[in-house]
Design a protein around this motif. Sequence first.
Motif, PDB file in Angstrom:
ATOM      1  N   HIS A  37     -28.570  26.441 121.727  1.00  0.00           N
ATOM      2  CA  HIS A  37     -29.438  25.562 120.964  1.00  0.00           C
ATOM      3  C   HIS A  37     -28.682  25.031 119.760  1.00  0.00           C
ATOM      4  O   HIS A  37     -28.119  25.803 118.975  1.00  0.00           O
ATOM      5  N   LEU A  38     -28.673  23.719 119.592  1.00  0.00           N
ATOM      6  CA  LEU A  38     -27.954  23.116 118.472  1.00  0.00           C
ATOM      7  C   LEU A  38     -28.438  23.630 117.109  1.00  0.00           C
ATOM      8  O   LEU A  38     -27.604  23.887 116.238  1.00  0.00           O
ATOM      9  N   ALA A  44     -25.694  28.957 112.324  1.00  0.00           N
ATOM     10  CA  ALA A  44     -24.593  29.919 112.355  1.00  0.00           C
ATOM     11  C   ALA A  44     -23.363  29.348 111.634  1.00  0.00           C
ATOM     12  O   ALA A  44     -22.707  30.052 110.856  1.00  0.00           O
ATOM     13  N   ILE A  45     -23.059  28.087 111.869  1.00  0.00           N
ATOM     14  CA  ILE A  45     -21.931  27.444 111.184  1.00  0.00           C
ATOM     15  C   ILE A  45     -22.169  27.445 109.685  1.00  0.00           C
ATOM     16  O   ILE A  45     -21.284  27.773 108.894  1.00  0.00           O
ATOM     17  N   LEU A  46     -23.377  27.089 109.297  1.00  0.00           N
ATOM     18  CA  LEU A  46     -23.725  27.054 107.877  1.00  0.00           C
ATOM     19  C   LEU A  46     -23.609  28.447 107.250  1.00  0.00           C
ATOM     20  O   LEU A  46     -23.138  28.596 106.118  1.00  0.00           O
ATOM     21  N   LYS A  94     -21.007  19.030 118.018  1.00  0.00           N
ATOM     22  CA  LYS A  94     -22.208  18.234 117.722  1.00  0.00           C
ATOM     23  C   LYS A  94     -22.954  18.804 116.531  1.00  0.00           C
ATOM     24  O   LYS A  94     -23.406  18.059 115.655  1.00  0.00           O
ATOM     25  N   ALA A  95     -23.097  20.122 116.466  1.00  0.00           N
ATOM     26  CA  ALA A  95     -23.793  20.760 115.352  1.00  0.00           C
ATOM     27  C   ALA A  95     -23.016  20.556 114.049  1.00  0.00           C
ATOM     28  O   ALA A  95     -23.614  20.265 113.003  1.00  0.00           O
ATOM     29  N   LEU A  96     -21.703  20.670 114.113  1.00  0.00           N
ATOM     30  CA  LEU A  96     -20.871  20.472 112.930  1.00  0.00           C
ATOM     31  C   LEU A  96     -20.963  19.028 112.439  1.00  0.00           C
ATOM     32  O   LEU A  96     -21.075  18.778 111.233  1.00  0.00           O
ATOM     33  N   GLU A 100     -22.281  17.794 108.760  1.00  0.00           N
ATOM     34  CA  GLU A 100     -21.478  16.944 107.873  1.00  0.00           C
ATOM     35  C   GLU A 100     -22.216  15.676 107.503  1.00  0.00           C
ATOM     36  O   GLU A 100     -22.241  15.278 106.338  1.00  0.00           O
ATOM     37  N   VAL A 101     -22.832  15.032 108.495  1.00  0.00           N
ATOM     38  CA  VAL A 101     -23.562  13.785 108.246  1.00  0.00           C
ATOM     39  C   VAL A 101     -24.772  14.042 107.343  1.00  0.00           C
ATOM     40  O   VAL A 101     -25.107  13.223 106.488  1.00  0.00           O
ATOM     41  N   SER A 102     -25.409  15.192 107.513  1.00  0.00           N
ATOM     42  CA  SER A 102     -26.583  15.543 106.720  1.00  0.00           C
ATOM     43  C   SER A 102     -26.222  16.012 105.312  1.00  0.00           C
ATOM     44  O   SER A 102     -27.111  16.168 104.475  1.00  0.00           O
ATOM     45  N   GLY A 103     -24.961  16.266 105.068  1.00  0.00           N
ATOM     46  CA  GLY A 103     -24.524  16.691 103.743  1.00  0.00           C
ATOM     47  C   GLY A 103     -24.682  18.173 103.475  1.00  0.00           C
ATOM     48  O   GLY A 103     -24.708  18.600 102.321  1.00  0.00           O
TER      49      GLY A 103
END
Length: 159
Positions: A37-38, A44-46, A94-96, A100-103
């Motif tokens: 799931h994205l 998790a990345i965050l 895609k999640a990354l 990035e786009v969302s800031g």
Amino acid sequence: MNLREVLEKASSESLYIQAENIPVARRDAFQNESLFHLPLIAMAILMLAKGRTKPKAEEIGQLIGECFEQALAGFKGSSQGLGWSANLRIRTVKALTFLEVSGFIKKDLSTGKLEATESGKKLIDKVINSDTPLTLSLLKIKRAYRNICKERNIELELQ
């Protein structure tokens, strides 16, 4: 037997063929799409980018796979290396990109490491301070990442 006899026999008998050992498709079985799931990958990345040891952008797909394998019960003991999954790596990118786009995340261009922005830190803190299964999973992922980093440092010291 000719064609007419076959047709007469078929019309007089049952049209169903009984076969044994036919596997029935499970409707509740997970497919690859549902495993990654994205939003979970993004969280998790965050979580990793908020910690003291920042992950490198080019390693994030491998790291997320390793953390999922160690932290999430559904992936523990998998014979496949989840970190090498092309599907997971694509979804991680895609999640990354979304983060990035969302800031919520920025990439340090000099080191190539990912760092959570202030809004990203606020978001992950809000999730961590709630009492949900997602909180527990993210804390397990954080611990798995810390263990991976420590293992790498020990390996470097031994060489």
